[in-house]
Design an enzyme around this catalytic site. Sequence first.
Site, mmCIF file in Angstrom:
data_model
loop_
_atom_site.group_PDB
_atom_site.id
_atom_site.type_symbol
_atom_site.label_atom_id
_atom_site.label_comp_id
_atom_site.label_asym_id
_atom_site.label_seq_id
_atom_site.Cartn_x
_atom_site.Cartn_y
_atom_site.Cartn_z
ATOM 1 N N HIS A 168 59.760 61.168 7.006
ATOM 2 C CA HIS A 168 60.031 60.085 7.958
ATOM 3 C C HIS A 168 58.784 59.812 8.805
ATOM 4 O O HIS A 168 58.351 58.663 8.941
ATOM 5 C CB HIS A 168 61.221 60.474 8.845
ATOM 6 C CG HIS A 168 61.507 59.495 9.944
ATOM 7 N ND1 HIS A 168 62.466 58.512 9.842
ATOM 8 C CD2 HIS A 168 60.940 59.325 11.168
ATOM 9 C CE1 HIS A 168 62.471 57.782 10.949
ATOM 10 N NE2 HIS A 168 61.562 58.255 11.778
ATOM 11 N N GLU A 169 58.219 60.864 9.368
ATOM 12 C CA GLU A 169 57.066 60.682 10.258
ATOM 13 C C GLU A 169 55.841 60.166 9.501
ATOM 14 O O GLU A 169 55.127 59.282 9.967
ATOM 15 C CB GLU A 169 56.723 61.996 10.983
ATOM 16 C CG GLU A 169 57.838 62.520 11.899
ATOM 17 C CD GLU A 169 58.324 61.484 12.897
ATOM 18 O OE1 GLU A 169 57.547 60.591 13.282
ATOM 19 O OE2 GLU A 169 59.507 61.546 13.292
ATOM 20 N N GLU A 195 61.042 52.512 10.983
ATOM 21 C CA GLU A 195 61.883 53.708 10.846
ATOM 22 C C GLU A 195 62.372 53.921 9.412
ATOM 23 O O GLU A 195 62.857 54.995 9.073
ATOM 24 C CB GLU A 195 63.094 53.615 11.791
ATOM 25 C CG GLU A 195 62.737 53.531 13.267
ATOM 26 C CD GLU A 195 61.859 54.686 13.740
ATOM 27 O OE1 GLU A 195 61.878 55.751 13.102
ATOM 28 O OE2 GLU A 195 61.134 54.498 14.742
ATOM 29 N N HIS A 255 66.376 59.733 23.036
ATOM 30 C CA HIS A 255 65.905 58.355 23.167
ATOM 31 C C HIS A 255 66.339 57.675 24.468
ATOM 32 O O HIS A 255 65.782 56.642 24.821
ATOM 33 C CB HIS A 255 66.377 57.548 21.958
ATOM 34 C CG HIS A 255 65.885 58.135 20.661
ATOM 35 N ND1 HIS A 255 66.333 59.351 20.182
ATOM 36 C CD2 HIS A 255 64.968 57.700 19.763
ATOM 37 C CE1 HIS A 255 65.723 59.631 19.039
ATOM 38 N NE2 HIS A 255 64.888 58.658 18.764
ATOM 39 N N HIS A 278 55.721 56.526 9.054
ATOM 40 C CA HIS A 278 55.129 55.800 10.190
ATOM 41 C C HIS A 278 53.603 55.755 10.055
ATOM 42 O O HIS A 278 52.973 54.728 10.226
ATOM 43 C CB HIS A 278 55.460 56.501 11.512
ATOM 44 C CG HIS A 278 56.885 56.354 11.964
ATOM 45 N ND1 HIS A 278 57.527 55.157 12.041
ATOM 46 C CD2 HIS A 278 57.790 57.279 12.408
ATOM 47 C CE1 HIS A 278 58.763 55.342 12.509
ATOM 48 N NE2 HIS A 278 58.947 56.617 12.738
ATOM 49 N N HIS A 301 60.554 66.577 20.219
ATOM 50 C CA HIS A 301 61.147 65.520 19.386
ATOM 51 C C HIS A 301 60.049 64.890 18.512
ATOM 52 O O HIS A 301 59.012 64.462 19.018
ATOM 53 C CB HIS A 301 61.839 64.450 20.235
ATOM 54 C CG HIS A 301 62.641 63.515 19.379
ATOM 55 N ND1 HIS A 301 63.954 63.754 19.048
ATOM 56 C CD2 HIS A 301 62.302 62.382 18.734
ATOM 57 C CE1 HIS A 301 64.381 62.798 18.243
ATOM 58 N NE2 HIS A 301 63.389 61.947 18.039
ATOM 59 N N ALA A 302 60.301 64.835 17.206
ATOM 60 C CA ALA A 302 59.263 64.431 16.253
ATOM 61 C C ALA A 302 58.776 63.014 16.522
ATOM 62 O O ALA A 302 59.562 62.122 16.830
ATOM 63 C CB ALA A 302 59.808 64.533 14.834
ATOM 64 N N TYR A 340 67.210 52.428 14.274
ATOM 65 C CA TYR A 340 67.645 53.428 13.293
ATOM 66 C C TYR A 340 68.864 52.943 12.514
ATOM 67 O O TYR A 340 69.060 53.300 11.357
ATOM 68 C CB TYR A 340 67.942 54.765 13.965
ATOM 69 C CG TYR A 340 66.758 55.311 14.734
ATOM 70 C CD1 TYR A 340 65.628 55.784 14.073
ATOM 71 C CD2 TYR A 340 66.751 55.319 16.130
ATOM 72 C CE1 TYR A 340 64.535 56.272 14.772
ATOM 73 C CE2 TYR A 340 65.671 55.806 16.841
ATOM 74 C CZ TYR A 340 64.564 56.278 16.160
ATOM 75 O OH TYR A 340 63.488 56.751 16.864
HETATM 76 O O1 X8Z Z 1 64.007 59.964 16.413
HETATM 77 C C1 X8Z Z 1 63.982 59.958 15.205
HETATM 78 C C2 X8Z Z 1 62.704 60.325 14.450
HETATM 79 C C3 X8Z Z 1 61.491 59.891 15.171
HETATM 80 S S1 X8Z Z 1 61.290 58.160 15.213
HETATM 81 C C4 X8Z Z 1 62.645 61.817 14.242
HETATM 82 N N1 X8Z Z 1 65.101 59.688 14.499
HETATM 83 C C5 X8Z Z 1 66.367 59.400 15.147
HETATM 84 C C6 X8Z Z 1 66.925 60.605 15.860
HETATM 85 O O2 X8Z Z 1 66.410 61.718 15.650
HETATM 86 O O3 X8Z Z 1 67.893 60.468 16.619
HETATM 87 C C7 X8Z Z 1 65.193 59.603 13.043
HETATM 88 C C8 X8Z Z 1 66.617 59.240 12.747
HETATM 89 C C9 X8Z Z 1 67.297 58.962 14.047
HETATM 90 ZN ZN ZN Z 2 60.743 57.364 13.421
#
Ligand code: X8Z
Ligand code: ZN
Length: 615
Positions: A386-387, A414, A514, A390, A356-357, A524
């Site tokens: 997105h990354e 975010e 998450h 950050h 997960h990024a 988000y």
């Molecule tokens: O988790 C993330 C990023 C890392 S902060 C890739 N996002 C959420 C997800 O993937 O569920 C970005 C948008 C929503």
């Molecule tokens: Zn993020």
Amino acid sequence: MLKQKMALSAVMLGLSMALSACQPKEAPDTTTQAPVGTEQKLTAEDAKTFIENAQKEMEKLQMPAAQAAWVYATYINQDSAAVSAYLSEKLSVRTAELAEEAAKFRDVEVDAATRRKLDLLVNSFVLAPPADPDKSERLSKLSAELDGMYGKGEYCRENGECWDLGQLTSKMANSRDEALLKEIWTGWRQVAVPMKPLYEELVTLANEGARDLGFKDTSELWRGKYDMPADEFPAMLDNTWNQVKPFYEALHCHVRAELGEYYGTDVVPQDKPIPAHLLGNMWAQTWGNIYELVKPERKMQVPDVTAALKDQDYDELKMVRQAESFFTSLGFEPLPETFYERSLFTQPADREVICHASAWDLDDKDDLRIKMCIQKTGEEFNVIHHELGHNFYQRAYKDQPMLFRGSANDGFHEAIGDTIALSITPKYLKQIGLIDEIPDESNDIGMLLQVALDKIAFVPFGLMVDQWRWKVFSGEVTPENYNQAWWELREKYQGVMAPVDRPADAFDPGSKYHVPGNTPYTRYFLAHILQFQFHKALCDIAGDQGPVHRCSIYGSKEAGKALNEMLEMGMSQPWQDALEKLTGTREMDATAILAYFAPLKQWLDEQNQGRQCGW
Ligand code: X8Z
Ligand code: ZN
């Protein structure tokens, strides 16, 4: 993911804040001189000295914990889990001690900056450590273990073939075989079944930690980070959601009708929520991958970034360099060479990692990194932006005092990279040679629909995840009802439903990173609203005259300067001040996202005439 902590470096939050620990009741070996439990009256000077020393101490503990968390996330094994959990707990326990001391200055009159730092310290946890050391250690281990279970997760078919989440994600995006999609959707959710007892235990321990710090429970702790009373925060979210809801319902109505045409109305009943396996994403959180199924009848030219990347031989590194060059075009300094030496861009073949990024700042100076198993798609090109958002934010606030090193609120962190990604318009794609021609305005509906399928579709998902967790933490939802409550919220907010009856042992929230990763999710939702406010303000500053959905701020030093001025504030001021600095308003407001997509709303309403909407 960048688990926003308060001031602790993102990474730490990652594991550390998320871990926890408590205050051993014997007097801590404090270098802080905070007169714990003394008769002496505390003064403003005491508070300042305490904060100075606390910051120094936490800074020292952060880096080794961050390094261990990095090793764990990029090399999951028993030892890296143990070391990471250990160091994370040390930091967390000490921070809890300091938070307890900080609370003693509650009634002391101090200057505004010191007051803010004291408050941030008390509020800095994601999972607060209970005061009992055995329990804090256990919480730390549970947190690391859940993270690892998700990271190692895979689905194995009856024939023995196994697919990891990257492979499953790509099949969800591209397959139109309903039976296969259902198999994958159901299969991935099996990874979460064994998480449930661990998660239950984690909830109990984290709540104990929150209570030890003076919060009612972890829900109150999470809701209390927004420069307003914790109990007023949900109403602000509701108001914003109600602004977006009619648009979402129109999009939902159109998508359900088109899916009904494609798969048949027996598979997609026209008066019920949409079955969650047909929307092109494992969690039905973004729907851009099914654009081909729901696009306008009239042929529209919409840039296919995935195809363009392939045609132009982009590899993962080139994708990152291209994303970095957007930020440098705005006047930001290039990333240091160590970013390229130390980041993880591709999934290693020989070991388990958390794919997960996420974006990392290991030393609060210049050791920035991303960790991401990049797939060569347009969707992932956006995630890279997105990354990097950050990372550029982290660097912008690095000179703030330690407790102010963070984003104005976690939604801001975010939103930054996403704001930049909104500028990946056809005009920009042509500038960097990814496409040859800018489609004319007659194609706008297609382009707006493509973006709305990701951005508007996401909004209710961004809201419901923590609606569920807040109820879990507060005890309103008990373990027997975890899964049922999850699906009630999925249906209520998103209008999606499970495609098959869920078994009694299912723990579907655990299939979303998450939840086992203990990263708050409301950020988000906030980001999806804020990024459109930021984009509009930056386009105005850049002097773009056209419609906001065609605006790209690429190359605008003025926009970059204005953005940087907000970023470098870190969390030194309430988020409303940071918002005002860039946009001129103090309100989070969905007007900007609605204005961006306005032409599409009209088109959707026309398509939906005569259709039965709602669920
Ligand atoms: O988790 C993330 C990023 C890392 S902060 C890739 N996002 C959420 C997800 O993937 O569920 C970005 C948008 C929503
Ligand atoms: Zn993020």
